[in-house]
Scaffold this motif. Structure first.
Motif, PDB file in Angstrom:
ATOM      1  N   GLY A  33      18.945  20.553  47.207  1.00  0.00           N
ATOM      2  CA  GLY A  33      19.543  21.926  47.763  1.00  0.00           C
ATOM      3  C   GLY A  33      19.131  22.819  47.166  1.00  0.00           C
ATOM      4  O   GLY A  33      18.766  23.847  47.018  1.00  0.00           O
ATOM      5  N   GLN A  34      17.499  22.536  45.940  1.00  0.00           N
ATOM      6  CA  GLN A  34      18.032  23.937  44.866  1.00  0.00           C
ATOM      7  C   GLN A  34      15.679  24.022  45.492  1.00  0.00           C
ATOM      8  O   GLN A  34      16.352  23.203  46.205  1.00  0.00           O
ATOM      9  CB  GLN A  34      17.322  23.134  43.951  1.00  0.00           C
ATOM     10  N   PRO A  35      16.240  24.890  45.342  1.00  0.00           N
ATOM     11  CA  PRO A  35      14.260  25.661  45.019  1.00  0.00           C
ATOM     12  C   PRO A  35      13.521  24.800  44.643  1.00  0.00           C
ATOM     13  O   PRO A  35      13.683  24.394  43.754  1.00  0.00           O
ATOM     14  CB  PRO A  35      15.065  27.126  44.852  1.00  0.00           C
ATOM     15  N   TRP A  36      12.181  24.284  45.674  1.00  0.00           N
ATOM     16  CA  TRP A  36      11.709  23.225  46.003  1.00  0.00           C
ATOM     17  C   TRP A  36      10.214  24.314  45.152  1.00  0.00           C
ATOM     18  O   TRP A  36      10.168  25.079  45.405  1.00  0.00           O
ATOM     19  CB  TRP A  36      10.679  22.854  46.806  1.00  0.00           C
ATOM     20  N   PRO A  37       9.839  23.057  43.832  1.00  0.00           N
ATOM     21  CA  PRO A  37      10.661  22.838  42.755  1.00  0.00           C
ATOM     22  C   PRO A  37      11.371  22.558  42.942  1.00  0.00           C
ATOM     23  O   PRO A  37      11.146  23.267  41.688  1.00  0.00           O
ATOM     24  CB  PRO A  37       8.763  21.837  42.047  1.00  0.00           C
ATOM     25  N   CYS A  38      12.504  21.054  42.897  1.00  0.00           N
ATOM     26  CA  CYS A  38      13.952  21.865  42.087  1.00  0.00           C
ATOM     27  C   CYS A  38      13.180  20.954  40.326  1.00  0.00           C
ATOM     28  O   CYS A  38      11.758  20.242  40.029  1.00  0.00           O
ATOM     29  CB  CYS A  38      14.101  21.107  42.114  1.00  0.00           C
ATOM     30  N   GLY A  39      14.129  20.509  39.532  1.00  0.00           N
ATOM     31  CA  GLY A  39      13.823  20.012  38.309  1.00  0.00           C
ATOM     32  C   GLY A  39      13.352  18.174  37.920  1.00  0.00           C
ATOM     33  O   GLY A  39      11.730  18.168  37.093  1.00  0.00           O
ATOM     34  N   ALA A  40      13.794  17.549  39.360  1.00  0.00           N
ATOM     35  CA  ALA A  40      13.824  16.695  39.738  1.00  0.00           C
ATOM     36  C   ALA A  40      11.758  16.466  40.037  1.00  0.00           C
ATOM     37  O   ALA A  40      11.221  15.672  39.322  1.00  0.00           O
ATOM     38  CB  ALA A  40      14.670  15.618  39.931  1.00  0.00           C
ATOM     39  N   ALA A  41      11.655  16.832  41.364  1.00  0.00           N
ATOM     40  CA  ALA A  41      10.935  18.125  41.397  1.00  0.00           C
ATOM     41  C   ALA A  41       9.299  17.689  40.507  1.00  0.00           C
ATOM     42  O   ALA A  41       8.300  16.376  40.513  1.00  0.00           O
ATOM     43  CB  ALA A  41      10.381  18.434  42.681  1.00  0.00           C
ATOM     44  N   LYS A  42       9.620  18.538  39.344  1.00  0.00           N
ATOM     45  CA  LYS A  42       8.774  18.644  38.222  1.00  0.00           C
ATOM     46  C   LYS A  42       8.262  17.594  37.389  1.00  0.00           C
ATOM     47  O   LYS A  42       7.124  17.231  37.348  1.00  0.00           O
ATOM     48  CB  LYS A  42       9.237  20.100  37.588  1.00  0.00           C
ATOM     49  N   LEU A  43       9.056  16.748  37.601  1.00  0.00           N
ATOM     50  CA  LEU A  43       9.552  15.764  36.400  1.00  0.00           C
ATOM     51  C   LEU A  43       8.088  14.811  37.147  1.00  0.00           C
ATOM     52  O   LEU A  43       7.073  13.871  36.568  1.00  0.00           O
ATOM     53  CB  LEU A  43      10.661  14.950  36.108  1.00  0.00           C
ATOM     54  N   ALA A  44       9.139  14.600  38.769  1.00  0.00           N
ATOM     55  CA  ALA A  44       7.935  13.470  39.093  1.00  0.00           C
ATOM     56  C   ALA A  44       6.405  13.937  39.417  1.00  0.00           C
ATOM     57  O   ALA A  44       5.647  12.934  38.814  1.00  0.00           O
ATOM     58  CB  ALA A  44       8.432  13.522  40.211  1.00  0.00           C
ATOM     59  N   LEU A  45       6.580  15.251  39.109  1.00  0.00           N
ATOM     60  CA  LEU A  45       5.188  15.335  39.831  1.00  0.00           C
ATOM     61  C   LEU A  45       4.471  15.305  38.159  1.00  0.00           C
ATOM     62  O   LEU A  45       2.894  15.239  38.638  1.00  0.00           O
ATOM     63  CB  LEU A  45       4.979  17.474  40.459  1.00  0.00           C
ATOM     64  N   LEU A  46       4.350  16.061  37.476  1.00  0.00           N
ATOM     65  CA  LEU A  46       4.413  16.187  35.938  1.00  0.00           C
ATOM     66  C   LEU A  46       4.405  14.102  35.883  1.00  0.00           C
ATOM     67  O   LEU A  46       2.865  14.216  35.069  1.00  0.00           O
ATOM     68  CB  LEU A  46       4.959  15.896  34.892  1.00  0.00           C
ATOM     69  N   ALA A  47       4.850  13.631  36.068  1.00  0.00           N
ATOM     70  CA  ALA A  47       4.050  12.016  36.502  1.00  0.00           C
ATOM     71  C   ALA A  47       3.613  12.120  36.713  1.00  0.00           C
ATOM     72  O   ALA A  47       1.858  11.208  36.797  1.00  0.00           O
ATOM     73  CB  ALA A  47       5.494  11.326  36.578  1.00  0.00           C
ATOM     74  N   GLU A  48       3.777  12.056  37.875  1.00  0.00           N
ATOM     75  CA  GLU A  48       2.379  11.470  39.484  1.00  0.00           C
ATOM     76  C   GLU A  48       1.015  11.630  38.993  1.00  0.00           C
ATOM     77  O   GLU A  48      -0.038  11.382  39.020  1.00  0.00           O
ATOM     78  CB  GLU A  48       2.583  12.020  40.444  1.00  0.00           C
ATOM     79  N   TYR A  49       0.618  13.122  38.203  1.00  0.00           N
ATOM     80  CA  TYR A  49      -0.380  13.782  38.340  1.00  0.00           C
ATOM     81  C   TYR A  49      -1.085  14.325  36.438  1.00  0.00           C
ATOM     82  O   TYR A  49      -2.069  14.983  36.224  1.00  0.00           O
ATOM     83  CB  TYR A  49      -0.232  15.505  38.597  1.00  0.00           C
ATOM     84  N   GLN A  50      -0.696  13.011  35.575  1.00  0.00           N
ATOM     85  CA  GLN A  50      -0.369  12.855  34.151  1.00  0.00           C
ATOM     86  C   GLN A  50      -2.000  12.521  33.864  1.00  0.00           C
ATOM     87  O   GLN A  50      -2.121  13.563  33.237  1.00  0.00           O
ATOM     88  CB  GLN A  50       0.624  11.995  33.524  1.00  0.00           C
ATOM     89  N   ASP A  51      -2.252  12.394  34.696  1.00  0.00           N
ATOM     90  CA  ASP A  51      -4.054  11.970  33.917  1.00  0.00           C
ATOM     91  C   ASP A  51      -4.964  13.015  34.788  1.00  0.00           C
ATOM     92  O   ASP A  51      -6.194  12.764  34.988  1.00  0.00           O
ATOM     93  CB  ASP A  51      -4.259  10.653  34.686  1.00  0.00           C
ATOM     94  N   THR A  52      -4.226  13.940  35.909  1.00  0.00           N
ATOM     95  CA  THR A  52      -5.426  14.542  37.077  1.00  0.00           C
ATOM     96  C   THR A  52      -4.481  16.066  36.856  1.00  0.00           C
ATOM     97  O   THR A  52      -3.830  16.483  37.778  1.00  0.00           O
ATOM     98  CB  THR A  52      -5.689  14.204  37.904  1.00  0.00           C
ATOM     99  N   PRO A  53      -4.313  16.763  35.870  1.00  0.00           N
ATOM    100  CA  PRO A  53      -3.248  17.662  36.240  1.00  0.00           C
ATOM    101  C   PRO A  53      -4.497  18.961  36.992  1.00  0.00           C
ATOM    102  O   PRO A  53      -3.423  20.194  37.959  1.00  0.00           O
ATOM    103  CB  PRO A  53      -3.821  18.534  34.747  1.00  0.00           C
ATOM    104  N   VAL A  54      -5.423  18.662  36.770  1.00  0.00           N
ATOM    105  CA  VAL A  54      -6.283  20.152  37.950  1.00  0.00           C
ATOM    106  C   VAL A  54      -5.833  19.772  39.164  1.00  0.00           C
ATOM    107  O   VAL A  54      -5.192  20.611  40.412  1.00  0.00           O
ATOM    108  CB  VAL A  54      -7.711  19.835  38.003  1.00  0.00           C
ATOM    109  N   SER A  55      -5.354  18.581  39.875  1.00  0.00           N
ATOM    110  CA  SER A  55      -5.363  17.896  41.028  1.00  0.00           C
ATOM    111  C   SER A  55      -3.809  18.438  41.239  1.00  0.00           C
ATOM    112  O   SER A  55      -3.574  18.769  42.348  1.00  0.00           O
ATOM    113  CB  SER A  55      -5.175  16.556  41.514  1.00  0.00           C
ATOM    114  N   LEU A  56      -2.988  18.475  40.248  1.00  0.00           N
ATOM    115  CA  LEU A  56      -1.652  18.883  40.594  1.00  0.00           C
ATOM    116  C   LEU A  56      -1.143  20.509  40.839  1.00  0.00           C
ATOM    117  O   LEU A  56      -1.103  20.859  41.438  1.00  0.00           O
ATOM    118  CB  LEU A  56      -0.639  18.751  39.127  1.00  0.00           C
TER     119      LEU A  56
END
Length: 113
Positions: A33-56
């Motif tokens: 219920g926090q404003p998105w991206p919340c802390g957990a979403a940020k961590l997940a996005l950083l992990a998902e796009y760790q090799d492609t930061p431009v795509s993030l």
């Protein structure tokens, strides 16, 4: 009934974990219920796009565009400042990825050449 799984048509109900994704048009996290991206979403996005930061950044820029449209349609007075919206969607990954780090010394060297 503690310890027993509820059943529908003889099958156990699988408890699916809800990911930290945005609920549109409010742009709140569907899990916490926090404003998105919340802390957990940020961590997940950083992990998902760790090799492609431009795509993030491209993904989040699209989200920023959609969020501004959605939130403005809901309540123009509560959309937020441009700086606040930018920081919410694009400012945080710049602080957490090394791809776009420019030191002041390096920036001065570039300007002098």
């Amino acid at each position: 009934m503690t310890g027993e799984q509820r059943r529908v048509l003889g099958r156990p109900i699988a408890r699916e974990s809800v990911e930290h994704l945005p609920v549109r048009p409010l742009w709140l996290c569907r899990r916490c219920g926090q404003p998105w991206p919340c802390g957990a979403a940020k961590l997940a996005l950083l992990a998902e796009y760790q090799d492609t930061p431009v795509s993030l950044f491209l993904y989040l820029a699209g989200c920023l565009h959609d969020a501004i449209d959605d939130l403005h349609r809901l309540n123009p007075a509560e959309t937020g400042t441009a700086a606040g919206m930018f920081d919410r969607f694009l400012g945080w990954p710049a602080r957490h990825t090394n791809s776009y780090g420019v030191t002041t010394t390096r920036a001065i060297e570039i300007e002098e050449t």
